[in-house]
Design an enzyme around this catalytic site. Sequence first.
Site, PDB file in Angstrom:
ATOM      1  N   CYS A 174     -29.467 -53.087  69.736  1.00 30.63           N
ATOM      2  CA  CYS A 174     -30.108 -52.298  70.785  1.00 30.63           C
ATOM      3  C   CYS A 174     -29.446 -50.935  70.927  1.00 30.63           C
ATOM      4  O   CYS A 174     -28.630 -50.696  71.820  1.00 30.63           O
ATOM      5  CB  CYS A 174     -30.112 -53.017  72.123  1.00 30.63           C
ATOM      6  SG  CYS A 174     -31.237 -52.229  73.292  1.00 30.63           S
ATOM      7  N   CYS A 353     -37.275 -50.529  71.728  1.00 35.43           N
ATOM      8  CA  CYS A 353     -36.149 -50.259  72.616  1.00 35.43           C
ATOM      9  C   CYS A 353     -36.693 -49.737  73.943  1.00 35.43           C
ATOM     10  O   CYS A 353     -37.034 -48.560  74.050  1.00 35.43           O
ATOM     11  CB  CYS A 353     -35.215 -49.227  71.974  1.00 35.43           C
ATOM     12  SG  CYS A 353     -33.691 -49.018  72.894  1.00 35.43           S
TER      13      CYS A 353
END
Length: 421
Positions: A174, A353
């Site tokens: 991430c 994301c």
Amino acid sequence: MTDHSSEVSPAGQVRRHTVLIIGGGAAGISVAASLLKRRSSLDVAIIEPAEEHYYQPGWTMVGGGVFTPEVTRRPMREVMPDAVTWHASRAEHIDAEARLVRLESGESVAYERLVVAPGLVCDWSAIEGLEEALGQNGVTSNYRYDLAPYTWSLVQSLEKGKALFTQPPMPIKCAGAPQKAMYLACDHWRREQRLNDIDVSFCNAGGVLFGVADYVPALQRYIERYDIETAFGHRLVAVDGPSRTARFAVSDKDGEREEERGFDMLHVVPPQKAPAFIAQSQLSNEAGWLDLDPATLQHRAYADIFGLGDASGTANAKTAAAVRKQTPVVAENLLASLDDTPLTAAYLGYGSCPLTVERGRIVLAEFGYDGVLQPTFPRWLNDGTRPTRLAWWLKASLLPWIYWNGMLKGREWLVRPARRD
């Protein structure tokens, strides 16, 4: 519910399975469930030592005061598919020639097909003094379940001073998470009318705000809105908790140097690497990650091995959203390989994301290989290059439900694989 506890084999006896999966995280559980949805009689086993399963994308929201930590955790036995054999140990070595995996318990497990999905390793010890500093003296990280609540505690209590948010060299899981923590903190301080008394710095080892240029303008507006200093080329190398100082290796046009910065709050993202049993094996690429074909997710050298998730050496973002798209590709192609038919499913590098730029709005970055945008929704419904309330609702309400009740159950909503020519 089926008792998944693994029986210890008699000395010298090798357990055998048609499909053996290393890892009981998002990738391992999802691919097991998807395989069994397609072929319920399949003999599937998972190697996983942990007794708890975590929804890691939720830790950003814990650190921002949106979720409680408990909603991101469930017992592993509750998410393990009923038909799966669970080897509750750690994988130590893969013998790809013999089709064997040696476990920490001393057992060996044989396979016809192997799926490697152990996740990555957060290398906390790579930063001098960090492990001793975490959880006190203002040092925290949303990359650990037990520390995300401390992040929120620090955000709530800080009234003035210096807040540092760090990002290590890529790859990390991430890639937007270091910024997410910062934006949610800044939004809280703005709402509490404290932001003018808090100096915020984003100390990024890289040279850009985000790796896909289409999303940078929206993020840059929030950098300016919150008056954040962007310190590119700053790699955290040491932390002294008691003195509240952080040391950085700085690379810029003048060369390399070291720089110390004081802080009242320090949010750290650790360097990350592949597990040693992959990095030190014949299965890794030059960087130590699992060497996979980027489209089929089959190993480049061993046709009986597939992989997905954060340990993979493919050039996609390391996110749970990537796993959602990778799962049906691995499930289809693995079964095709068992049936000795062509591998037709293709992964195009999708990753997502959801960048939490403020409480109530998110920039939903969705992209694949080479930064090609891959939006799920039409632009009129959700423009991923700007912050929207719809994206916040997806992140805060829908995606956790999809994770627990869809993805981990083998339900493949909106993730149909592409097809190879």
